[in-house]
Design a protein around this motif. Structure first.
Motif, mmCIF file in Angstrom:
data_model
loop_
_atom_site.group_PDB
_atom_site.id
_atom_site.type_symbol
_atom_site.label_atom_id
_atom_site.label_comp_id
_atom_site.label_asym_id
_atom_site.label_seq_id
_atom_site.Cartn_x
_atom_site.Cartn_y
_atom_site.Cartn_z
ATOM 1 N N MET A 1 0.858 -1.192 0.000
ATOM 2 C CA MET A 1 0.000 0.000 0.000
ATOM 3 C C MET A 1 0.889 1.236 0.000
ATOM 4 N N SER A 2 1.202 1.764 -1.139
ATOM 5 C CA SER A 2 2.076 2.923 -1.161
ATOM 6 C C SER A 2 1.274 4.141 -0.726
ATOM 7 N N GLY A 3 1.968 5.222 -0.435
ATOM 8 C CA GLY A 3 1.291 6.417 0.022
ATOM 9 C C GLY A 3 0.977 6.399 1.499
ATOM 10 N N GLU A 4 1.542 5.443 2.230
ATOM 11 C CA GLU A 4 1.347 5.414 3.678
ATOM 12 C C GLU A 4 2.668 5.779 4.347
ATOM 13 N N HIS A 5 2.584 6.639 5.320
ATOM 14 C CA HIS A 5 3.794 7.031 6.035
ATOM 15 C C HIS A 5 3.568 6.863 7.521
ATOM 16 N N VAL B 1 -0.375 2.131 15.506
ATOM 17 C CA VAL B 1 0.637 2.803 14.701
ATOM 18 C C VAL B 1 -0.020 3.985 14.008
ATOM 19 N N PRO B 2 0.275 5.197 14.471
ATOM 20 C CA PRO B 2 -0.264 6.373 13.791
ATOM 21 C C PRO B 2 0.426 6.526 12.437
ATOM 22 N N CYS B 3 -0.362 6.760 11.412
ATOM 23 C CA CYS B 3 0.236 6.916 10.094
ATOM 24 C C CYS B 3 -0.620 7.870 9.261
ATOM 25 N N VAL B 4 -0.061 8.258 8.141
ATOM 26 C CA VAL B 4 -0.835 9.041 7.180
ATOM 27 C C VAL B 4 -1.131 8.135 6.000
ATOM 28 N N SER B 5 -2.400 7.975 5.699
ATOM 29 C CA SER B 5 -2.804 7.122 4.597
ATOM 30 C C SER B 5 -3.663 7.924 3.636
ATOM 31 N N ARG B 6 -3.248 7.997 2.379
ATOM 32 C CA ARG B 6 -3.957 8.785 1.359
ATOM 33 C C ARG B 6 -4.241 10.202 1.880
#
Ligand SMILES: [Zn+2]
Length: 176
Positions: free
Chosen positions: A1-5, A27-32
Motif C-alpha cells: 500500500m504505497s502512500g502510507e507514512h 501505529v499512527p500513520c498518514v494514509s492517502r
C-alpha cells in the motif's frame, strides 16, 4: 500500500493474555493524505504480529482466531511433522506448477489461519498458487516453526521483508 507514512513508532498498550504475552499496538500513520491508525496484536516475546487492522475490534478478533487455530494444530500435529524439512513443496515452485498442486495439510492450515490473504498487505492468495510460508521472526533471529510464527505472505511482501522481524516490517510499511 504505497502512500502510507508511519508517523511514529508503535504505541504499545493493553497487555493481555495469561502471563501478559500479548499486547495491542497502535501505529499512527498518514494514509492517502489522512491521519489514520493501524492496530496490531503482537506476541511480544516471539516477535510475532498476530493481526493487523484499521479496526481495533477486528484486530483483536483475528488474533483470537489465529491463537485458537494454532492451539488446534498443536493438538492435531504430531511433533515429528514440525521438524526437519518442513516445506519440500517450496522447491517445486521453480518448476511449472501442475494444475492440481499438492498442498500439504500444514500449508493449508497456515493459509487458513491467515484467512487466505497475505498477512501483511491483505492481498488474496490462491491456495495452490505461489505464496510463501513466512517466518514472522526470521530463523536467523531465532524464530521457530511455531504455528503462530508462520503466516502466509505474497511474493512481494516476502521479498521486501527479508530478515527483518514482522514488527519492524509492519512498522516500516504499515499495511504492506
Ligand atoms: Zn503481501
Amino acid at each position: 500500500m504505497s502512500g502510507e507514512h508511519v508517523l511514529q513508532r508503535p504505541i504499545y498498550g493493553g497487555v493481555f493474555g495469561e502471563d501478559g504475552g500479548y499486547s495491542l499496538a497502535s501505529v499512527p500513520c498518514v494514509s492517502r493524505g489522512l491521519h489514520a491508525t493501524r492496530y496490531m496484536v503482537i506476541q511480544a516475546k516471539a516477535g510475532v504480529v498476530l493481526s493487523i487492522s484499521e479496526d481495533k475490534a477486528l484486530a483483536l478478533e483475528r488474533a483470537r482466531v489465529r491463537i485458537l487455530a494454532a492451539n488446534d494444530s498443536h493438538h492435531l500435529q504430531p511433533q515429528s511433522a514440525v521438524q526437519g524439512e518442513l516445506w519440500p513443496e517450496e522447491a517445486l515452485l521453480t518448476a511449472p506448477a501442475p494444475q492440481t498442486q499438492y498442498v500439504s495439510r500444514r500449508r493449508k492450515a497456515i493459509y487458513d489461519s491467515s484467512a487466505g490473504k497475505c498477512h501483511y498487505c491483505g492481498r488474496a492468495l490462491d491456495l495452490s498458487g505461489n505464496w510463501h510460508v513466512e517466518h514472522q521472526l526470521p530463523r536467523a533471529l531465532g524464530g521457530g516453526d511455531d504455528t503462530l510464527n508462520l503466516v502466509a505472505a505474497c511474493v512481494r511482501c516476502n521479498l521486501s521483508k527479508n530478515d527483518s522481524t514482522a514488527i519492524e516490517f509492519v512498522t516500516r510499511k504499515v499495511g504492506g
